[in-house]
Design an enzyme around this catalytic site. Structure first.
Site, PDB file in Angstrom:
ATOM      1  N   ARG A  66       0.869  -1.145   0.054  1.00 19.39           N
ATOM      2  CA  ARG A  66       0.019   0.005  -0.009  1.00 19.39           C
ATOM      3  C   ARG A  66       0.789   1.045   0.002  1.00 19.39           C
ATOM      4  NH1 ARG A  66      -1.979  -3.641   3.779  1.00 19.39           N
ATOM      5  NH2 ARG A  66      -3.917  -4.556   3.553  1.00 19.39           N
ATOM      6  N   LYS A 104      -4.243  -4.711  10.878  1.00 18.18           N
ATOM      7  CA  LYS A 104      -3.278  -5.722  12.005  1.00 18.18           C
ATOM      8  C   LYS A 104      -2.523  -6.848  10.876  1.00 18.18           C
ATOM      9  CE  LYS A 104      -5.953  -5.809  16.127  1.00 18.18           C
ATOM     10  NZ  LYS A 104      -6.640  -6.752  17.050  1.00 18.18           N
ATOM     11  N   HIS A 115      -2.271   2.360  -6.567  1.00 14.23           N
ATOM     12  CA  HIS A 115      -2.871   1.297  -6.037  1.00 14.23           C
ATOM     13  C   HIS A 115      -3.329  -0.073  -7.072  1.00 14.23           C
ATOM     14  CE1 HIS A 115      -5.545  -0.696  -3.287  1.00 14.23           C
ATOM     15  NE2 HIS A 115      -6.290  -0.959  -4.188  1.00 14.23           N
ATOM     16  N   ARG A 144      -0.659  -2.660  -7.013  1.00 11.68           N
ATOM     17  CA  ARG A 144      -1.119  -3.472  -5.909  1.00 11.68           C
ATOM     18  C   ARG A 144      -1.905  -4.454  -6.752  1.00 11.68           C
ATOM     19  NH1 ARG A 144      -1.203  -4.542  -0.718  1.00 11.68           N
ATOM     20  NH2 ARG A 144      -3.344  -4.948   0.311  1.00 11.68           N
ATOM     21  N   HIS A 186      -3.506  -9.055   4.036  1.00  9.80           N
ATOM     22  CA  HIS A 186      -4.941  -9.122   4.421  1.00  9.80           C
ATOM     23  C   HIS A 186      -5.258 -10.142   5.391  1.00  9.80           C
ATOM     24  CE1 HIS A 186      -5.732  -8.120  -0.440  1.00  9.80           C
ATOM     25  NE2 HIS A 186      -5.870  -7.176   0.501  1.00  9.80           N
ATOM     26  N   TYR A 197      -8.824  -8.440  -5.436  1.00 13.04           N
ATOM     27  CA  TYR A 197      -7.539  -8.590  -5.906  1.00 13.04           C
ATOM     28  C   TYR A 197      -7.132  -9.556  -7.112  1.00 13.04           C
ATOM     29  CZ  TYR A 197      -6.656  -4.866  -2.885  1.00 13.04           C
ATOM     30  OH  TYR A 197      -6.609  -3.514  -2.185  1.00 13.04           O
TER      31      TYR A 197
END
Length: 170
Positions: free
Chosen positions: A16, A43, A113, A116, A139, A149
């Protein structure tokens, strides 16, 4: 000199934008061609390792040697090279400005992005398991990776279709 490693790292890691901008020098393990992502908005994204090619490691090292000099006031890897904030950590808007300049220069319509998404699609098209892609992208849930994605290319769909139809003919 700074822009090539930025684009290559985004393309090769699926980071990111904020993860890229928060990288510090000690996050790079040159001998293992890896990068520790300490900071993330999620997280699952924190404290994960991603990998880059030796060519990108070489570009990173060249950039650090040539440009990460006495004017740099931060340990962050990507810094402003001009203006009143010279030597400070590059901001999100600085990255956006860089991408805009590169779009104009190359005629290729892309965003940070989008790199990504391309990262995930390339790994999927070349046979990497979805759970491994999930881990690299940071993720928490495989569903995010699968729904948002992983988009197989037309070539991948065609190859898989040909394999299945040959089995059906047998």
């Amino acid at each position: 000199m700074r822009d090539k490693p930025i684009i290559r790292i985004l393309f090769e890691t699926g980071l990111r934008a904020n993860e890229l901008l928060n990288l510090i020098l000690s996050d790079f393990n040159v001998s293992k061609c890896s990068v520790l992502v300490r900071e993330s908005n999620t997280k699952a994204g924190k404290n994960r390792t991603v990998y880059i090619t030796s060519e990108t490691i070489n570009l990173f090292q060249d950039y650090i040697i040539d440009y990460h000099s006495e004017f740099v006031v931060t340990e962050h890897v990507f810094v402003n090279h001009t203006g009143k904030n010279k030597g400070n950590k590059m901001t999100y808007w600085g990255l956006e400005s860089l991408v805009k300049r590169l779009r104009h220069k190359t005629g290729i319509d892309f965003t940070a992005h989008m790199l990504r998404h391309t990262f995930a699609a390339n790994l999927n098209d070349n046979g990497m398991k979805a759970n491994s892609i999930r881990a690299l992208m940071g993720h928490s849930h495989i569903e995010t990776t699968l729904k948002m994605y992983i988009h197989p290319s037309h070539e991948t769909i065609r190859k898989e279709w040909e394999i299945v139809t040959k089995k059906m003919d047998s």
